[in-house]
Scaffold this active site. Structure first.
Site, PDB file in Angstrom:
ATOM      1  N   LYS A   1       0.830  -1.201   0.000  1.00 18.48           N
ATOM      2  CA  LYS A   1       0.000   0.000   0.000  1.00 18.48           C
ATOM      3  C   LYS A   1       0.874   1.264   0.000  1.00 18.48           C
ATOM      4  CE  LYS A   1      -2.828   3.213   0.587  1.00 18.48           C
ATOM      5  NZ  LYS A   1      -4.200   3.580   0.543  1.00 18.48           N
TER       6      LYS A   1
ATOM      7  N   CYS B   1      -3.428  10.921   1.557  1.00 19.68           N
ATOM      8  CA  CYS B   1      -2.774   9.649   1.263  1.00 19.68           C
ATOM      9  C   CYS B   1      -1.391   9.855   0.678  1.00 19.68           C
ATOM     10  CB  CYS B   1      -3.637   8.870   0.282  1.00 19.68           C
ATOM     11  SG  CYS B   1      -5.362   8.852   0.760  1.00 19.68           S
TER      12      CYS B   1
END
Ligand code: SAJ
Length: 419
Positions: free
Chosen positions: A204, A258
């Site tokens: 991720k 993010c």
């Protein structure tokens, strides 16, 4: 069908909860934010995301999704989807993951599943969560199954990507991975890959880091292009014709919760993350670079008026978290600039928001910060006739130079090599 508790009903938890509920699971959203809980129980949402409002309304009306401010104890699956913000010193703030893990300890039973969806530094499951979950007295990996399955949904396309993206499931052992995979199979049509929890954490982080470093390269190219008299947009367009090259776009910086944060989790954990660190610094330097260009174009900042179009972190959403354009707006204000913001998406969240043709009144420059769809077909004659000096600065390569010049205004594009 399972009963699922989703801890944290924000940008990730809410769509995930609604999606599971729409597949017949009984879902409880657990969040300390009373406003979010009350809204959800009325079938309303407090974030902007295409399709989400309708889905939530439907599953709440059917009674398949409810929310509460206390942790439920009769669930089969506990999904942690809380924020993992960053501290001032760029280290991860893991308080929410830690408190969510602690909150479920008294409630989990033999056979339950615990999933961490929040993006977290490598080894979070192993080093932070497992020692807490041991307090349940259950045998981890046998009686209590644990995995990390990172969310990878793109704001603006959340429901579609939740369903169609592939998914990574990193269990603390194979049994955990397989059970958690089965949970996601009810909502995910894409392939589900099984691995370890730490590999899943790394995957991720590297996805978002790959994008951040690529954008950092594009931003460096924009700066070099201005220095060397080259139009970086031409370079990118032609270089990207090469079958193995894909340079992303420069801009006023990288924002959001993010891509602008996750690479720091690697910098924190590994002394080898040097390129990643430099990429972050490159991207974080862009608001200042844009500000200096504005100052050059209008001859200083103090006492000037800047009309700023779009302050969210990216187009067509209302999210201003970590927005580089917001950072630019605040920095300009601190330097004595009258900043007139126009943002059809985030406007309601701002102290002041101007209409498209009202924002440029008396402005020394119009700066396009974010390319919202609403700005596509602006009438440049109408836009520039109320300006003090007719300069349009496009940081996104969104507006047409010809259209701006037809209106008798000067068009400047970030990284076009003309300055
Ligand atoms: N940006 C550029 N140039 C580009 C592309 C983006 O400057 O060429 C900027 C945008 O303006 C924005 C920022 O980057 O400020 C990030 O936007 P984004 O659309 O690239 O990504 P996010 O942050 O909205 O979502 C990302 C996605 N990750 C990847 O595409 C690898 C999403 O799939 C993740 O789920 C999400 O992060 C997340 O939650 O981690």
């Amino acid at each position: 069908m399972k009963s699922i508790c989703v801890i944290g009903i924000g940008y990730v938890g809410l769509p995930t909860a609604a999606m599971f509920a729409s597949k017949g699971h009984r879902v409880v959203g657990y969040d300390l934010n009373e406003k979010a809980v009350n809204a959800l129980n009325k079938g309303e949402i407090i974030i902007e995301e295409p399709g989400l409002g309708d889905l939530v309304k439907e599953v709440v009306a059917k009674g398949d999704l409810t929310a509460q401010t206390t942790c439920p104890d009769d669930c089969d699956v506990y999904i942690i989807a809380v924020p993992t913000p960053i501290n001032e010193d760029k280290t991860a703030d893991m308080r929410y993951v830690e408190s969510a893990t602690r909150a479920i300890v008294p409630h989990v039973r033999k056979g339950n599943i615990v999933i961490l969806e929040s993006t977290s530094p490598p080894r979070t499951v192993v080093d932070l969560m497992l020692p807490i979950l041991k307090e349940t007295g259950l045998e981890l990996g046998e009686e209590l199954l644990v995995a990390h399955s990172p969310e990878r949904i793109l704001p603006g396309r959340v429901l579609e990507e939740l369903r169609t993206n592939s998914r990574i499931v990193g269990g603390i052992n194979e049994k955990s991975s397989l059970e958690v995979k089965a949970v996601y199979e009810s909502i995910v049509e894409g392939e589900i890959f099984i691995t370890t929890s730490t590999t899943a954490e790394m995957c991720k982080l590297m996805e978002n880091t790959f994008r951040d470093v690529n954008i950092a390269l594009a931003n460096e190219l924009a700066k070099m292009s201005e220095e060397l008299g080259v139009n970086c947009w031409d370079v990118i367009k032609m270089a990207n014709q090469h079958p193995r090259v894909n340079i992303l776009s420069p801009g006023p910086g990288v924002g959001g919760h993010c891509i602008a944060l996750d690479p720091w989790f690697l910098v924190e954990k590994s002394k080898n993350a040097k390129l990643i660190h430099q990429g972050r610094l490159n991207n974080d330097s862009m608001p200042e670079f844009v500000e200096n260009k504005i100052a050059n174009l209008i001859g200083g900042l103090e006492g000037k008026t800047v009309a700023l179009y779009g302050v969210t972190y990216k187009p067509n959403i209302d999210d201003v978290r970590e927005s580089p354009v917001m950072h630019l707006a605040n920095s300009l204000k601190a330097k004595g600039v009258d900043v007139r913001i126009c943002d059809p998406h985030a406007g309601e969240k701002l102290d002041e928001d101007f209409d498209i043709y009202e924002a440029p009144k008396g402005a020394d420059i119009v700066v396009l910060g974010v390319n919202h769809d609403e700005f596509k077909n602006v009438d440049f004659t109408k836009l520039t006739e109320v300006m003090r000096s007719k300069i349009i600065f496009d940081t996104r390569n969104f507006w047409s130079k010809a259209d701006v010049e037809k209106a008798g205004a000067k068009y400047v594009l970030l990284g076009d090599g003309t300055m």
